[in-house]
Write a protein that holds these residues in place. Structure first.
Motif, PDB file in Angstrom:
ATOM      1  N   ILE A  20      42.595  48.710  41.243  1.00  0.00           N
ATOM      2  CA  ILE A  20      42.258  47.415  41.836  1.00  0.00           C
ATOM      3  C   ILE A  20      42.753  47.379  43.273  1.00  0.00           C
ATOM      4  O   ILE A  20      43.932  47.608  43.548  1.00  0.00           O
ATOM      5  CB  ILE A  20      42.884  46.266  41.020  1.00  0.00           C
ATOM      6  CG1 ILE A  20      42.237  46.207  39.627  1.00  0.00           C
ATOM      7  CG2 ILE A  20      42.727  44.937  41.742  1.00  0.00           C
ATOM      8  CD1 ILE A  20      42.871  45.188  38.701  1.00  0.00           C
ATOM      9  N   ALA A  37      41.782  45.004  46.901  1.00  0.00           N
ATOM     10  CA  ALA A  37      40.962  43.948  47.497  1.00  0.00           C
ATOM     11  C   ALA A  37      40.719  44.197  48.973  1.00  0.00           C
ATOM     12  O   ALA A  37      41.588  44.713  49.683  1.00  0.00           O
ATOM     13  CB  ALA A  37      41.634  42.598  47.298  1.00  0.00           C
ATOM     14  N   ARG A  67      40.479  41.899  33.670  1.00  0.00           N
ATOM     15  CA  ARG A  67      40.479  42.717  34.888  1.00  0.00           C
ATOM     16  C   ARG A  67      40.025  41.884  36.088  1.00  0.00           C
ATOM     17  O   ARG A  67      40.564  42.024  37.194  1.00  0.00           O
ATOM     18  CB  ARG A  67      39.563  43.930  34.705  1.00  0.00           C
ATOM     19  CG  ARG A  67      39.480  44.814  35.961  1.00  0.00           C
ATOM     20  CD  ARG A  67      38.595  46.028  35.733  1.00  0.00           C
ATOM     21  NE  ARG A  67      38.382  46.760  36.971  1.00  0.00           N
ATOM     22  CZ  ARG A  67      39.222  47.667  37.489  1.00  0.00           C
ATOM     23  NH1 ARG A  67      40.362  47.930  36.859  1.00  0.00           N
ATOM     24  NH2 ARG A  67      38.952  48.288  38.604  1.00  0.00           N
ATOM     25  N   LYS A  86      37.704  52.143  47.662  1.00  0.00           N
ATOM     26  CA  LYS A  86      37.734  51.733  46.264  1.00  0.00           C
ATOM     27  C   LYS A  86      37.841  52.954  45.354  1.00  0.00           C
ATOM     28  O   LYS A  86      37.168  53.965  45.547  1.00  0.00           O
ATOM     29  CB  LYS A  86      36.464  50.967  45.924  1.00  0.00           C
ATOM     30  CG  LYS A  86      36.277  49.686  46.722  1.00  0.00           C
ATOM     31  CD  LYS A  86      37.086  48.541  46.171  1.00  0.00           C
ATOM     32  CE  LYS A  86      36.766  47.246  46.890  1.00  0.00           C
ATOM     33  NZ  LYS A  86      37.464  46.088  46.335  1.00  0.00           N
ATOM     34  N   ASP A 113      34.648  40.374  49.918  1.00  0.00           N
ATOM     35  CA  ASP A 113      34.611  41.270  48.765  1.00  0.00           C
ATOM     36  C   ASP A 113      33.545  40.783  47.805  1.00  0.00           C
ATOM     37  O   ASP A 113      32.779  39.869  48.117  1.00  0.00           O
ATOM     38  CB  ASP A 113      35.984  41.343  48.086  1.00  0.00           C
ATOM     39  CG  ASP A 113      36.281  42.754  47.550  1.00  0.00           C
ATOM     40  OD1 ASP A 113      35.388  43.305  46.880  1.00  0.00           O
ATOM     41  OD2 ASP A 113      37.362  43.282  47.819  1.00  0.00           O
ATOM     42  N   GLU A 160      33.653  38.872  41.996  1.00  0.00           N
ATOM     43  CA  GLU A 160      34.777  38.995  41.072  1.00  0.00           C
ATOM     44  C   GLU A 160      36.106  38.929  41.808  1.00  0.00           C
ATOM     45  O   GLU A 160      37.059  38.285  41.354  1.00  0.00           O
ATOM     46  CB  GLU A 160      34.649  40.293  40.272  1.00  0.00           C
ATOM     47  CG  GLU A 160      33.453  40.305  39.317  1.00  0.00           C
ATOM     48  CD  GLU A 160      33.311  41.626  38.587  1.00  0.00           C
ATOM     49  OE1 GLU A 160      34.076  42.570  38.921  1.00  0.00           O
ATOM     50  OE2 GLU A 160      32.457  41.733  37.692  1.00  0.00           O
ATOM     51  N   TYR A 161      36.196  39.601  42.936  1.00  0.00           N
ATOM     52  CA  TYR A 161      37.436  39.592  43.721  1.00  0.00           C
ATOM     53  C   TYR A 161      37.655  38.238  44.398  1.00  0.00           C
ATOM     54  O   TYR A 161      38.754  37.675  44.355  1.00  0.00           O
ATOM     55  CB  TYR A 161      37.393  40.683  44.789  1.00  0.00           C
ATOM     56  CG  TYR A 161      37.902  42.030  44.311  1.00  0.00           C
ATOM     57  CD1 TYR A 161      39.264  42.322  44.323  1.00  0.00           C
ATOM     58  CD2 TYR A 161      37.026  43.008  43.875  1.00  0.00           C
ATOM     59  CE1 TYR A 161      39.740  43.552  43.908  1.00  0.00           C
ATOM     60  CE2 TYR A 161      37.494  44.255  43.448  1.00  0.00           C
ATOM     61  CZ  TYR A 161      38.857  44.520  43.465  1.00  0.00           C
ATOM     62  OH  TYR A 161      39.328  45.739  43.041  1.00  0.00           O
ATOM     63  N   GLU A 205      42.795  39.928  37.513  1.00  0.00           N
ATOM     64  CA  GLU A 205      43.684  40.784  38.293  1.00  0.00           C
ATOM     65  C   GLU A 205      43.095  41.061  39.674  1.00  0.00           C
ATOM     66  O   GLU A 205      43.811  41.103  40.687  1.00  0.00           O
ATOM     67  CB  GLU A 205      43.931  42.091  37.541  1.00  0.00           C
ATOM     68  CG  GLU A 205      44.740  41.930  36.259  1.00  0.00           C
ATOM     69  CD  GLU A 205      44.900  43.251  35.510  1.00  0.00           C
ATOM     70  OE1 GLU A 205      44.459  44.294  36.058  1.00  0.00           O
ATOM     71  OE2 GLU A 205      45.447  43.245  34.392  1.00  0.00           O
ATOM     72  N   GLN A 206      41.773  41.271  39.720  1.00  0.00           N
ATOM     73  CA  GLN A 206      41.112  41.499  41.000  1.00  0.00           C
ATOM     74  C   GLN A 206      41.238  40.260  41.893  1.00  0.00           C
ATOM     75  O   GLN A 206      41.523  40.371  43.100  1.00  0.00           O
ATOM     76  CB  GLN A 206      39.630  41.830  40.765  1.00  0.00           C
ATOM     77  CG  GLN A 206      39.398  43.184  40.099  1.00  0.00           C
ATOM     78  CD  GLN A 206      37.941  43.400  39.731  1.00  0.00           C
ATOM     79  OE1 GLN A 206      37.227  42.444  39.412  1.00  0.00           O
ATOM     80  NE2 GLN A 206      37.499  44.637  39.748  1.00  0.00           N
ATOM     81  N   HIS A 207      41.021  39.094  41.311  1.00  0.00           N
ATOM     82  CA  HIS A 207      41.116  37.847  42.086  1.00  0.00           C
ATOM     83  C   HIS A 207      42.542  37.625  42.591  1.00  0.00           C
ATOM     84  O   HIS A 207      42.756  37.193  43.737  1.00  0.00           O
ATOM     85  CB  HIS A 207      40.665  36.675  41.219  1.00  0.00           C
ATOM     86  CG  HIS A 207      40.620  35.368  41.948  1.00  0.00           C
ATOM     87  ND1 HIS A 207      39.974  35.199  43.160  1.00  0.00           N
ATOM     88  CD2 HIS A 207      41.164  34.151  41.643  1.00  0.00           C
ATOM     89  CE1 HIS A 207      40.106  33.945  43.570  1.00  0.00           C
ATOM     90  NE2 HIS A 207      40.842  33.280  42.665  1.00  0.00           N
TER      91      HIS A 207
END
Length: 566
Positions: free
Chosen positions: A69, A71, A92, A65, A76, A79-80, A95-97
């Motif tokens: 971003i 994954a 953000r 990390k 994770d 949020e992811y 975007e992570q998801h």
């Protein structure tokens, strides 16, 4: 040498994760059925003291990390995995998801697995919203906990299902082929080495031993790991081994000052099993564990523990301390298991000193070091002192002069000579005497009437004068030790003349038998003191403390005569 030894340790531990995987604490598991319907959330945590500790699972190795971003595969943070947050930035998080879903779809396209298909269905359906009704939901969301999935009816996680496991086991990213600096064999080099976690005081996300993250560190325009090329297999092996040794569950780590210390041998060794018990604080539920381990170590020459080939097994001790985003090597000690065992026995022999019956016969490194620290706090131990102390123990060297100075300084500041401080001073002085041409007499375990050193004799005298004062005036709030110890132990001539006059006033209050006892004792002590020294150097200030401590112990020891000790 360090990384090579760690690689060898990895090879002899078949239970450690193989390339492509890692051990990760995962507090919550989302259980779904084959149709992607939500079943339950499993809380894997158990109570350890006052904290809840998550169970660890074998999962695909996570990505390194950074501020960008990226994954992890099939596990994770909340949020992811779910794209929800209570504290982060919503844009953000989405975007992570999206990155997590994209990686999931790539995996689902490569193999047809019921677990992967179920996760895809669950994350794209309203079933995901049912999580909000679970009692654990608010905690999961607010703490951004790590999540993964299990298919209902399976014992293993989805990422551990046979087809998925095989996919990650065979996965590889091709890089330039080099000669590995650790193994000397051809391999594809690792650009970014896995972060090392578990070093006390370092970043919780981990830090690196091998890292090139600034342009100034690069050579001939090479980037990251290309500057010191290490093969993928070796990089995975040493980081996995070190993370295993530093883990919370590890029995092969102790804290030595600010240095998180790990130890191992090339082959299984009795010392590898007992090293932590010998040096670390015993647990509250087994306070005698250290004593048993040290007694077994002292008996090892009789039992022949190291008389076979195992005694020649190389043994390693590595101390690591935080240094911004990196980890610094505080000390690196090597030797054989038998050789180190012999030096450890000598260490405890040097520390041996008379003590009260309620005090422990052996002291851990932590207890010894905090006895020299201001306010008895571990954070006040000088950074390099612990490492120098450990080096002296395992290499059979004189203890650092700073250790003696710290113990003497703390006694003067607090005016209290405790068993740990007296043990340290005795050990430091005796090891110095063994290595020097000085004819100074070795300090014994208990009171030594034949020791004529001015520091030792004046320390005994000071203890006798204090005892006279205590018996003549019971209940005093402050004795001569509280008022005059600093001056008496460094410049005796400035205070002892007055103390000897004051002593006569105190003796007059005692009954005749006690009066004759103390007059005889003072006469015996003063027999070798013609003049009080004008100044005592550091070593003699230490002997002053030992003389005081020995004499005080003799006053309260009824079962043994107050004469020469062991």
């Amino acid at each position: 040498m360090i990384l090579q030894a760690l690689c060898k340790y990895y090879e002899r531990k078949p239970d450690l994760p193989r390339p492509g995987f890692e051990i990760k604490p995962i507090p919550f598991i989302i259980e779904i059925n084959a149709d992607g319907r939500f079943v339950q959330i499993e809380d894997t945590r158990t109570m350890a003291g006052k904290k809840k500790i998550a169970h660890s699972f074998l999962v695909p190795q996570g990505v390194k990390k950074t501020s960008g971003i990226a994954a992890n595969p099939l596990w994770d943070t909340t949020e992811y995995v779910l794209g929800v947050t209570s504290t982060g930035k919503p844009e953000r998080v989405q975007e992570q998801h999206a990155a997590f879903l994209a990686k999931l779809e790539v995996l689902a396209n490569e193999i047809n697995d019921a677990g992967l298909n179920a996760i895809c269905t669950f994350l794209h359906s309203p079933e995901k919203e049912r999580l909000e009704n679970n009692p654990l939901w608010s905690e999961i969301r607010d703490t951004n906990s790590i999540l993964t999935f299990r298919l209902s009816g399976d014992k293993e996680l989805v990422c551990q299902r046979p087809a998925v496991y095989t996919l990650f086991e065979n996965a590889s990213t091709e890089t330039e082929k080099i000669i590995c600096l650790i193994t000397g064999k051809p391999d594809h080099f690792e650009r970014l080495h896995t972060a090392i976690k578990g070093v006390w005081g370092a970043q919780t996300s981990g830090a690196n031993i091998v890292s090139f993250n600034k342009e100034a560190f690069n050579s001939f325009a090479k980037e990251q790991g290309a500057n010191a090329p290490v093969g993928k297999h070796a990089a995975f092996a040493y980081t996995t081994a070190l993370n295993h040794l530093l883990s919370r569950e590890s029995t092969q780590r102790i804290q030595v000052g600010d240095a998180s210390t790990v130890f191992w041998s090339e082959q299984s060794s009795p010392l590898e099993d007992s090293f932590a018990s010998i040096f670390d604080e015993p647990p509250k539920d087994d306070p005698a564990r250290q004593t048993r381990a040290i007694e077994a170590l002292f008996k090892s020459p009789e039992t022949g523990t190291f008389s076979n080939e195992g005694g020649d097994t190389p043994f390693y001790v590595l101390g690591l301390a935080p240094n911004a985003a990196r980890i610094s090597v505080r000390f690196w000690l090597t030797g054989t298991a038998a050789g180190m065992s012999q030096r450890i026995r000598r260490h405890f022999e040097d520390l041996k000193i008379v003590h009260a019956s309620f005090e422990k016969p052996y002291l851990s490194l932590f207890r010894l070091l905090v006895s020299t620290a201001a306010q008895g706090k571990s954070e006040n131990i000088p950074p390099n002192l612990a490492g120098d102390f450990m080096r002296a123990i395992l290499e059979g060297l004189p203890y650092p002069q700073t250790l003696l100075a710290a113990a003497v300084r703390r006694i003067r500041a607090e005016r209290e000579i405790t068993c740990p401080r007296a043990s340290l001073i005795k050990a430091c002085l005796n090891r110095q005497a063994h290595r020097s041409s000085s004819q100074e007499k070795e300090i014994t375990v208990s009171l030594d009437n034949s020791n004529t050193n001015p520091g030792y004799r004046t320390g005994r005298l000071f203890a006798a004068l204090e005892k006279i004062q205590e018996e003549s005036s019971p209940g005093l709030n402050a004795t001569i030790r509280d008022r005059f110890y600093g001056a008496a132990s460094s410049t005796p001539v400035t205070v002892f003349a007055n103390l000897m006059k004051l002593k006569n006033h105190h003796l007059a209050k005692l009954e005749e038998g006690r009066k004759r006892f103390f007059e005889k004792l003072i006469g015996e002590i003063m027999a070798s003191i013609s003049d009080f020294p004008a100044h005592l150097n550091l070593a003699d200030q230490g002997r002053f403390a030992i003389g005081y401590y020995h004499q005080r112990q003799a006053f309260f020891t009824k079962s043994e005569p107050a004469n020469k000790g062991e």
